[in-house]
Design a protein around this motif. Structure first.
Motif, mmCIF file in Angstrom:
data_model
loop_
_atom_site.group_PDB
_atom_site.id
_atom_site.type_symbol
_atom_site.label_atom_id
_atom_site.label_comp_id
_atom_site.label_asym_id
_atom_site.label_seq_id
_atom_site.Cartn_x
_atom_site.Cartn_y
_atom_site.Cartn_z
ATOM 1 N N UNK A 95 0.826 -1.214 0.000
ATOM 2 C CA UNK A 95 0.000 0.000 0.000
ATOM 3 C C UNK A 95 0.857 1.259 0.000
ATOM 4 N N UNK A 96 1.966 1.223 0.731
ATOM 5 C CA UNK A 96 2.865 2.384 0.743
ATOM 6 C C UNK A 96 3.475 2.610 -0.631
ATOM 7 N N UNK A 97 3.831 1.521 -1.309
ATOM 8 C CA UNK A 97 4.354 1.651 -2.673
ATOM 9 C C UNK A 97 3.280 2.222 -3.589
ATOM 10 N N UNK A 154 -9.443 -4.590 -6.758
ATOM 11 C CA UNK A 154 -10.216 -4.831 -5.544
ATOM 12 C C UNK A 154 -9.319 -5.061 -4.341
ATOM 13 N N UNK A 155 -8.276 -5.878 -4.507
ATOM 14 C CA UNK A 155 -7.374 -6.144 -3.381
ATOM 15 C C UNK A 155 -6.545 -4.903 -3.040
ATOM 16 N N UNK A 156 -6.206 -4.118 -4.062
ATOM 17 C CA UNK A 156 -5.536 -2.842 -3.818
ATOM 18 C C UNK A 156 -6.437 -1.927 -2.989
ATOM 19 N N UNK A 157 -7.694 -1.799 -3.396
ATOM 20 C CA UNK A 157 -8.640 -0.936 -2.682
ATOM 21 C C UNK A 157 -8.808 -1.358 -1.228
ATOM 22 N N UNK A 158 -8.941 -2.653 -1.010
ATOM 23 C CA UNK A 158 -9.162 -3.170 0.349
ATOM 24 C C UNK A 158 -7.974 -2.879 1.253
ATOM 25 N N UNK A 159 -6.771 -3.167 0.757
ATOM 26 C CA UNK A 159 -5.561 -2.960 1.567
ATOM 27 C C UNK A 159 -5.298 -1.478 1.793
ATOM 28 N N UNK A 160 -5.465 -0.676 0.752
ATOM 29 C CA UNK A 160 -5.198 0.765 0.846
ATOM 30 C C UNK A 160 -6.174 1.431 1.815
ATOM 31 N N UNK A 161 -7.439 1.048 1.723
ATOM 32 C CA UNK A 161 -8.462 1.609 2.608
ATOM 33 C C UNK A 161 -8.165 1.264 4.064
ATOM 34 N N UNK A 162 -7.699 0.051 4.305
ATOM 35 C CA UNK A 162 -7.380 -0.366 5.669
ATOM 36 C C UNK A 162 -6.172 0.392 6.206
ATOM 37 N N UNK A 163 -5.209 0.657 5.346
ATOM 38 C CA UNK A 163 -3.989 1.341 5.790
ATOM 39 C C UNK A 163 -4.201 2.835 5.987
ATOM 40 N N UNK A 164 -4.974 3.471 5.102
ATOM 41 C CA UNK A 164 -5.052 4.929 5.094
ATOM 42 C C UNK A 164 -6.451 5.500 5.300
ATOM 43 N N UNK A 165 -7.465 4.641 5.310
ATOM 44 C CA UNK A 165 -8.813 5.129 5.545
ATOM 45 C C UNK A 165 -9.431 5.840 4.356
ATOM 46 N N UNK A 166 -8.881 5.648 3.182
ATOM 47 C CA UNK A 166 -9.377 6.296 1.965
ATOM 48 C C UNK A 166 -9.039 5.389 0.782
ATOM 49 N N UNK A 167 -9.873 5.402 -0.243
ATOM 50 C CA UNK A 167 -9.614 4.587 -1.431
ATOM 51 C C UNK A 167 -8.527 5.234 -2.291
ATOM 52 N N UNK A 168 -7.770 4.427 -3.049
ATOM 53 C CA UNK A 168 -6.693 4.978 -3.894
ATOM 54 C C UNK A 168 -7.158 6.079 -4.838
ATOM 55 N N UNK A 169 -8.320 5.893 -5.440
ATOM 56 C CA UNK A 169 -8.836 6.898 -6.380
ATOM 57 C C UNK A 169 -9.089 8.218 -5.667
ATOM 58 N N UNK A 170 -9.636 8.144 -4.458
ATOM 59 C CA UNK A 170 -9.899 9.360 -3.684
ATOM 60 C C UNK A 170 -8.598 10.002 -3.218
ATOM 61 N N UNK A 171 -7.629 9.158 -2.858
ATOM 62 C CA UNK A 171 -6.333 9.686 -2.429
ATOM 63 C C UNK A 171 -5.673 10.466 -3.550
ATOM 64 N N UNK A 172 -5.674 9.916 -4.741
ATOM 65 C CA UNK A 172 -5.039 10.584 -5.883
ATOM 66 C C UNK A 172 -5.720 11.918 -6.179
ATOM 67 N N UNK A 173 -7.033 11.954 -6.041
ATOM 68 C CA UNK A 173 -7.788 13.161 -6.369
ATOM 69 C C UNK A 173 -7.674 14.219 -5.271
ATOM 70 N N UNK A 174 -7.630 13.762 -4.035
ATOM 71 C CA UNK A 174 -7.721 14.717 -2.918
ATOM 72 C C UNK A 174 -6.601 14.571 -1.898
ATOM 73 N N UNK A 175 -5.404 14.201 -2.336
ATOM 74 C CA UNK A 175 -4.319 13.923 -1.389
ATOM 75 C C UNK A 175 -4.004 15.115 -0.492
ATOM 76 N N UNK A 176 -4.221 16.302 -0.988
ATOM 77 C CA UNK A 176 -3.951 17.504 -0.198
ATOM 78 C C UNK A 176 -4.864 17.561 1.023
#
Length: 238
Positions: A147-149, A174-196
């Motif tokens: 997820x950090x990568x 799907x597995x990316x979304x699940x792991x990323x959400x658990x680690x950071x509390x946000x989906x990858x797509x949302x992180x990319x759009x709203x990382x600030x």
């Protein structure tokens, strides 16, 4: 975030405090904000190390000795026998092998069984070993690294989510979304759009990439930062 690590060889205490080699500090971190005397000694030892004068080595040794004395008075530790020292060394070597293997192979399909076999251990024993020594189970550790990568790629590349999933060792989005959400509390797509909007994502994680990209200060730069911090937090109280 600025990180200060003070590392010294037990060799410098071999004559005056030879038992240091047998001391094992328990892994119970404490907040230095609640230990101002300890923090001040740490800063003074580091500041002396970076000072550009003929007596800095002497002062560094002195502050380090006082810091060690302080740590012994506030920390839990035990005195290890020779056999216990050997067992601890074996444990540390095994943990380093396991961690290195995962960091080097997380983009591939790796499993608990594979590493257990590599270490000559049963799956059940290795599962308990991993959880008790790393603090989380194998899959959690692996997914945090991946997820950090993914977080790094989401911030620095324009690759689509599927490609990022594959580059990080995930089998699909799907597995990316699940792991990323658990680690950071946000989906990858949302992180990319709203990382600030998510400053809480900038905490330290398991990924070696983050360590490889760290910035090192010059001796003079380190001295100035330490001097400022020491004066800001202690000198003003004089």
């Amino acid at each position: 975030m600025k990180l200060l690590i003070l590392q010294f060889s037990s060799e410098i205490f071999k004559i005056i405090f030879p038992q240091l080699d047998k001391i094992y500090f328990e892994s119970h971190p404490f907040n230095l904000k609640n230990q101002p005397e300890t923090l001040k000694l740490l800063l003074q030892a580091a500041l002396s190390y970076f000072a550009d004068d003929k007596n800095n080595s002497l002062r560094t040794h002195g502050y380090t000795s006082l810091l060690l004395d302080r740590l012994l008075s506030i920390s839990e530790y035990s005195i290890l026998s020779s056999s216990e020292q050997n067992k601890l060394m074996d444990l540390q070597e095994r943990m380093e092998r396991i961690s290195s293997y995962i960091h080097e192979n997380y983009v591939h399909k790796i499993s608990l069984e594979m590493i257990a076999s590599h270490e000559g251990l049963s799956r059940t024993y290795f599962s308990h070993f991993f959880k008790s020594n790393f603090g989380i189970n194998f899959n959690e550790y692996l997914n945090k690294i991946r997820s950090e990568k993914a977080r790094t790629l989401l911030s620095s590349s324009k690759d689509n989510l599927l490609n990022i999933a594959y580059m990080c060792g995930f089998s699909d989005i799907r597995t990316l979304n699940t792991a990323f959400l658990k680690s950071y509390g946000v989906l990858p797509k949302e992180f990319r759009k709203n990382s600030v909007l998510f400053p809480n994502l900038n905490y330290m994680t398991f990924n070696q990439d983050k360590i490889d990209n760290q910035v090192f200060y010059s001796d003079r730069g380190s001295f100035d930062i330490l001097q400022y911090y020491l004066e800001k937090n202690f000198e003003k109280n004089k």
